[in-house]
Write a protein that holds these residues in place. Structure first.
Motif, PDB file in Angstrom:
ATOM      1  N   ILE A   1       0.888  -1.219  -0.171  1.00  0.00           N
ATOM      2  CA  ILE A   1      -0.049  -0.268  -0.055  1.00  0.00           C
ATOM      3  C   ILE A   1       0.363   1.293  -0.551  1.00  0.00           C
ATOM      4  N   VAL A   2       0.352   1.941  -0.891  1.00  0.00           N
ATOM      5  CA  VAL A   2       1.727   3.336  -1.164  1.00  0.00           C
ATOM      6  C   VAL A   2       0.723   4.185  -1.120  1.00  0.00           C
ATOM      7  N   GLU A   3       0.232   4.974   0.315  1.00  0.00           N
ATOM      8  CA  GLU A   3      -0.519   6.043   0.602  1.00  0.00           C
ATOM      9  C   GLU A   3       0.081   6.687   1.772  1.00  0.00           C
ATOM     10  N   ASP A   4      -0.013   8.443   1.513  1.00  0.00           N
ATOM     11  CA  ASP A   4       0.349   9.285   2.043  1.00  0.00           C
ATOM     12  C   ASP A   4      -0.077   9.861   3.361  1.00  0.00           C
ATOM     13  N   ASP A   5      -1.421   9.068   3.081  1.00  0.00           N
ATOM     14  CA  ASP A   5      -2.059   9.488   4.824  1.00  0.00           C
ATOM     15  C   ASP A   5      -2.381   8.419   5.714  1.00  0.00           C
TER      16      ASP A   5
ATOM     17  N   LEU B   1      -2.909   8.283  -5.864  1.00  0.00           N
ATOM     18  CA  LEU B   1      -3.043   9.255  -6.854  1.00  0.00           C
ATOM     19  C   LEU B   1      -1.719   9.920  -6.450  1.00  0.00           C
ATOM     20  N   LYS B   2      -1.855  10.900  -5.591  1.00  0.00           N
ATOM     21  CA  LYS B   2      -1.678  12.070  -5.418  1.00  0.00           C
ATOM     22  C   LYS B   2      -1.204  11.401  -4.014  1.00  0.00           C
ATOM     23  N   LEU B   3       0.727  11.537  -3.811  1.00  0.00           N
ATOM     24  CA  LEU B   3       1.148  11.388  -2.930  1.00  0.00           C
ATOM     25  C   LEU B   3       1.996  12.687  -2.611  1.00  0.00           C
ATOM     26  N   GLY B   4       1.106  13.204  -1.802  1.00  0.00           N
ATOM     27  CA  GLY B   4       2.334  14.745  -1.503  1.00  0.00           C
ATOM     28  C   GLY B   4       1.962  15.910  -2.193  1.00  0.00           C
TER      29      GLY B   4
ATOM     30  N   VAL C   1       0.909  -7.738   4.413  1.00  0.00           N
ATOM     31  CA  VAL C   1       1.012  -6.399   4.100  1.00  0.00           C
ATOM     32  C   VAL C   1       1.932  -5.128   4.411  1.00  0.00           C
ATOM     33  N   GLN C   2       2.551  -4.314   3.066  1.00  0.00           N
ATOM     34  CA  GLN C   2       3.419  -4.425   3.274  1.00  0.00           C
ATOM     35  C   GLN C   2       3.556  -2.129   3.226  1.00  0.00           C
ATOM     36  N   LEU C   3       3.636  -0.995   3.663  1.00  0.00           N
ATOM     37  CA  LEU C   3       3.329   0.257   4.088  1.00  0.00           C
ATOM     38  C   LEU C   3       3.919   0.905   3.442  1.00  0.00           C
ATOM     39  N   ALA C   4       4.414   2.024   2.279  1.00  0.00           N
ATOM     40  CA  ALA C   4       5.117   3.028   2.150  1.00  0.00           C
ATOM     41  C   ALA C   4       4.337   4.783   2.754  1.00  0.00           C
ATOM     42  N   ALA C   5       5.010   5.295   2.483  1.00  0.00           N
ATOM     43  CA  ALA C   5       4.272   6.955   2.603  1.00  0.00           C
ATOM     44  C   ALA C   5       4.505   7.594   1.154  1.00  0.00           C
ATOM     45  N   ASP C   6       5.094   6.736   0.289  1.00  0.00           N
ATOM     46  CA  ASP C   6       5.812   7.192  -0.769  1.00  0.00           C
ATOM     47  C   ASP C   6       7.068   6.735  -1.715  1.00  0.00           C
ATOM     48  N   ALA C   7       7.331   7.350  -2.999  1.00  0.00           N
ATOM     49  CA  ALA C   7       8.066   6.712  -3.782  1.00  0.00           C
ATOM     50  C   ALA C   7       9.106   6.724  -3.020  1.00  0.00           C
ATOM     51  N   ASP C   8      10.077   6.658  -2.461  1.00  0.00           N
ATOM     52  CA  ASP C   8      11.848   6.899  -1.608  1.00  0.00           C
ATOM     53  C   ASP C   8      11.215   5.315  -1.223  1.00  0.00           C
ATOM     54  N   GLU C   9      10.310   5.017  -0.292  1.00  0.00           N
ATOM     55  CA  GLU C   9      10.455   4.186   0.366  1.00  0.00           C
ATOM     56  C   GLU C   9      10.049   2.577  -0.094  1.00  0.00           C
ATOM     57  N   VAL C  10       9.730   2.359  -1.493  1.00  0.00           N
ATOM     58  CA  VAL C  10       8.946   1.183  -2.344  1.00  0.00           C
ATOM     59  C   VAL C  10      10.335   0.899  -3.052  1.00  0.00           C
TER      60      VAL C  10
END
Length: 180
Positions: free
Chosen positions: A11-15, A58-61, A33-42
């Protein structure tokens, strides 16, 4: 040896609150499940183990999740990727699919919606109903604005310049739609 990918999800979600809620919901359904807050964490996460599925906001920050979709698809073309957004437009839906997403959902969407999106055939559904109502001018305007926002990486000043409007006018329109 990597674990099976059938029920693995990134899950790539900034919220952060929404991401944790979604994570718990999927874990109750026996997903890993793994979480990433932005592209750098993926990148580090998929280097360890490639998940079989991904949900990308769609919108990460200030960044576009479309770059994440592209990177995930390049890493593993068989990964099922669903784009989740509160800023839906035809332009971004088309681009998401072109870049490798299997589906595009508008928030609020829940775990059932996302699982259904993963199960839908990737070839599309020929029986989807065709809207009989023509698109309104306001909808066309919003889709054009959102398309340009995506092209500029959500840079409001550059978007306003390309659309030939004052930055404050664009900011006011975005504010009415709830776009920060």
């Amino acid at each position: 040896m990597n674990p099976p990918r059938e029920r693995s999800l990134l899950i790539v979600e900034d919220d952060a609150a929404f991401a944790r809620t979604l994570k718990r919901s999927f874990e109750r359904r026996d997903w890993r499940v793994q979480l990433a807050a932005d592209a750098d964490e993926v990148a580090p996460l998929i280097a360890e183990a490639t998940p079989g599925h991904a949900v990308v906001d769609l919108k990460l920050g200030a960044a576009s999740g479309l770059t994440v979709v592209q990177a995930l698809h390049a890493h593993d073309p068989n990964m099922l990727i669903v784009v989740l957004t509160g800023f839906a437009s035809i332009a971004t839906a088309v681009e998401a699919i072109k870049l490798g997403a299997c589906n595009y959902l508008v928030k609020p969407s829940n775990t059932d919606d996302i699982e259904t999106a993963f199960l839908q055939p990737s070839g599309g559904d020929v029986d989807v109903p065709v809207a009989a109502r023509p698109t309104s001018i306001k909808t066309l305007e919003w889709e054009r604005i959102h398309e340009m926002l995506a092209e500029t990486g959500f840079n409001v000043s550059e978007t306003a310049r390309r659309l030939g409007m004052h930055r404050r006018t664009l900011a006011r329109k975005l504010g009415k739609r709830g776009v920060p």
